[in-house]
Design an enzyme around this catalytic site. Structure first.
Site, short mmCIF file in Angstrom:
data_model
loop_
_atom_site.label_atom_id
_atom_site.label_comp_id
_atom_site.label_asym_id
_atom_site.label_seq_id
_atom_site.Cartn_x
_atom_site.Cartn_y
_atom_site.Cartn_z
N GLY A 144 0.82 -1.21 0.00
CA GLY A 144 0.00 0.00 0.00
C GLY A 144 0.85 1.26 0.00
N THR A 145 1.88 1.27 0.87
CA THR A 145 2.75 2.45 0.95
C THR A 145 3.61 2.56 -0.31
OG1 THR A 145 2.84 2.08 3.34
CG2 THR A 145 4.36 3.69 2.43
N THR A 179 2.43 -11.65 -1.60
CA THR A 179 2.31 -11.35 -0.18
C THR A 179 0.91 -10.83 0.13
OG1 THR A 179 3.23 -9.19 -0.61
CG2 THR A 179 4.73 -10.86 0.20
N ASN A 206 10.52 -10.87 -6.74
CA ASN A 206 11.02 -11.67 -5.63
C ASN A 206 11.23 -13.12 -6.02
OD1 ASN A 206 11.37 -9.81 -3.66
ND2 ASN A 206 9.35 -10.02 -2.75
N ASN A 228 17.43 -9.20 -0.40
CA ASN A 228 17.82 -7.79 -0.42
C ASN A 228 19.32 -7.61 -0.60
OD1 ASN A 228 15.21 -6.93 -0.14
ND2 ASN A 228 15.28 -6.81 2.08
N GLU A 254 22.81 9.50 -18.21
CA GLU A 254 23.36 8.70 -19.30
C GLU A 254 22.61 7.37 -19.42
OE1 GLU A 254 27.90 7.75 -20.41
OE2 GLU A 254 27.62 9.34 -18.95
#
Length: 451
Positions: A144-145, A179, A206, A228, A254
């Site tokens: 959501g964020t 998720t 993912n 990550n 570039e």
């Protein structure tokens, strides 16, 4: 200076940020408290790493970064983690209630309360820059964020910093694992909103990275930290040319010039090589030719799609470490003869190459092996349209039954925004299709012969 401000939005953005800054600090020899023992020029800000760090009078190095999340738990981990002294406390902005995987909450209801605070912080960072080059925005499409708030922020950044480039590192919803159920909705809404505000968006999915961790690094059950750290290596390769001196340096603008043929077609595919575990690296030393060739294996890509079905529009190879231009030229010639790489016919089959002599660094005790050379390939290929097609199909299945739509409407959205977003993505798919169609077919033949 060509400074770069990183903006990490939502849980995915913040956690990617943790991995990236951890790696940058190791690469530059900056300690978790921001001190840099090797830096002889205290207070002098013309070192090339100052594109990403500001230097205070006392010799502390502070990342030019803002972390934002609409709920506190993930940013609280940064506040109490090993790098808590690295960041300025005002750079860590967290809200009280999260966006609940809902684009509308992130963009309208809750997001609008925080966007000015965040912009104010970004303005302070921008004021410290002598020649701000642009923004790197880290986020996911599915949350959501990441979807709602990031798109609101990017709209505002376009207004306030119109000419500055905005590059995104975005987590794209994985084909099989998700998720949240509403990931496809959030993804198309945010893509529709930010399509004209983003200059270049490196997508990572993912599942692709998960498979790489399992297959190449022998991690049986990869965690987000594993994923990550791998993303961190890629981002580090993309930004290395901004942070280190090199033979062939590539700056942010570039990238756009070389990778984006049309404004909307700005989703390059990233591939990184070599991804090998420490046990394997002990027995093999990979040549420039081998790592270059590995970049054209679909298995090493960060998004699940098959470039062998598509055509390349542009290709950048960013090498780092023990690499000389002669080897690169030979490797590329070899790849062109061996592989069935098809370029669109309106584009010369050139490869843009960057070489950085700083060898790749790895986080001690992590899964990746320390190697003497690595390459990150950024290619704009029509095959990535497969990813959009998969996403659109999922949206269609849910939207036909208007499933979950009431959550969005309840937060102030209108139902027509869904259909607008869906149409925009249909157009995007069509754009990719048209770019790949040969131009010299049919009636254009006479004109083609004139040259």
């Amino acid at each position: 200076m060509r400074e770069c401000i990183s903006i990490h939005v939502g849980q995915a953005g913040v956690q990617m940020g943790n991995s990236c800054w951890e790696l940058y600090c190791l690469e530059h020899g900056i300690q978790p408290d921001g001190q840099m023992p090797s830096d002889k020029t205290v207070g002098v800000c013309n070192d090339s790493f100052n594109t990403f760090f500001t230097e205070t009078g006392s010799g502390k190095h502070v990342p030019r970064a803002v972390f934002v999340d609409l709920e506190p738990s993930v940013i609280d981990e940064v506040r109490s983690g090993i790098y808590r002294q690295l960041f300025h406390p005002e750079q860590l902005i967290s809200g009280k209630e999260d966006a609940a995987n809902n684009y509308a909450r992130g963009h309208y209801t809750i997001g609008k309360e925080y966007v000015d605070i965040v912009l104010d912080r970004i303005r302070k960072l921008a004021d410290q820059c002598t020649g701000l080059q642009g923004f790197l925005i880290f986020r996911s499409f599915g949350g959501g964020t990441g979807s709602g708030f990031a798109s609101l922020l990017m709209e505002r950044l376009s207004v306030e910093y119109g000419k500055k480039s905005k590059l995104e590192i975005a987590i794209y919803p994985a084909p099989q694992s998700a998720t949240s159920v509403v990931e496809p909705y959030n993804s198309i809404l945010t893509t529709h909103t930010t399509l004209e505000h983003s200059d270049c968006c490196f997508m990572v999915d993912n599942e692709a990275i998960f498979d790489i961790c399992q297959r190449n690094l022998d991690v049986s059950r990869p965690t987000y930290t594993n994923l990550n750290r791998l993303i961190g290596q890629i981002v580090s390769s993309i930004t290395a040319s901004l942070r280190f001196e090199g033979a062939l340096n590539v700056d942010l603008t570039e990238f756009q010039t070389n990778l984006v043929p049309y404004p909307r077609i700005h989703f390059p595919l990233t591939t990184y090589s070599p991804i090998i575990s420490a046990e394997k690296a002990y027995h093999e030393q990979l040549s420039v030719g081998e790592i270059t060739s590995a970049c054209f294996e679909p298995a090493n890509q960060m998004v699940k799609c098959d470039p062998r079905h598509g055509k390349y529009m542009a290709c950048c190879l960013l090498y780092r470490g023990d690499v000389v231009p002669k080897d690169v030229t030979a490797s590329i010639a070899n790849v062109k003869t061996k592989r069935t790489i098809q370029f669109v016919d309106w584009c010369p089959t050139g490869f843009k190459v960057g070489i950085n002599y700083q060898p790749p660094t790895v986080v001690p005790g992590a899964d990746l092996a320390k190697v003497s050379r690595a390459v990150c390939m950024l290619s704009n290929t029509t095959a990535i349209a497969e990813a959009w097609a998969r996403l659109d199909h999922k949206v269609d299945l849910m939207y036909a039954k208007r499933a979950f739509v009431h959550w969005y409407v309840g937060e102030g959205m209108e139902e027509r925004q869904f259909s607008e977003a869906r149409e925009d993505l249909a157009t995007l798919e069509k754009d990719y299709e048209e770019v790949g169609i040969d131009t010299a077919d049919g009636e254009d033949d006479e004109e083609a012969n004139d040259y």
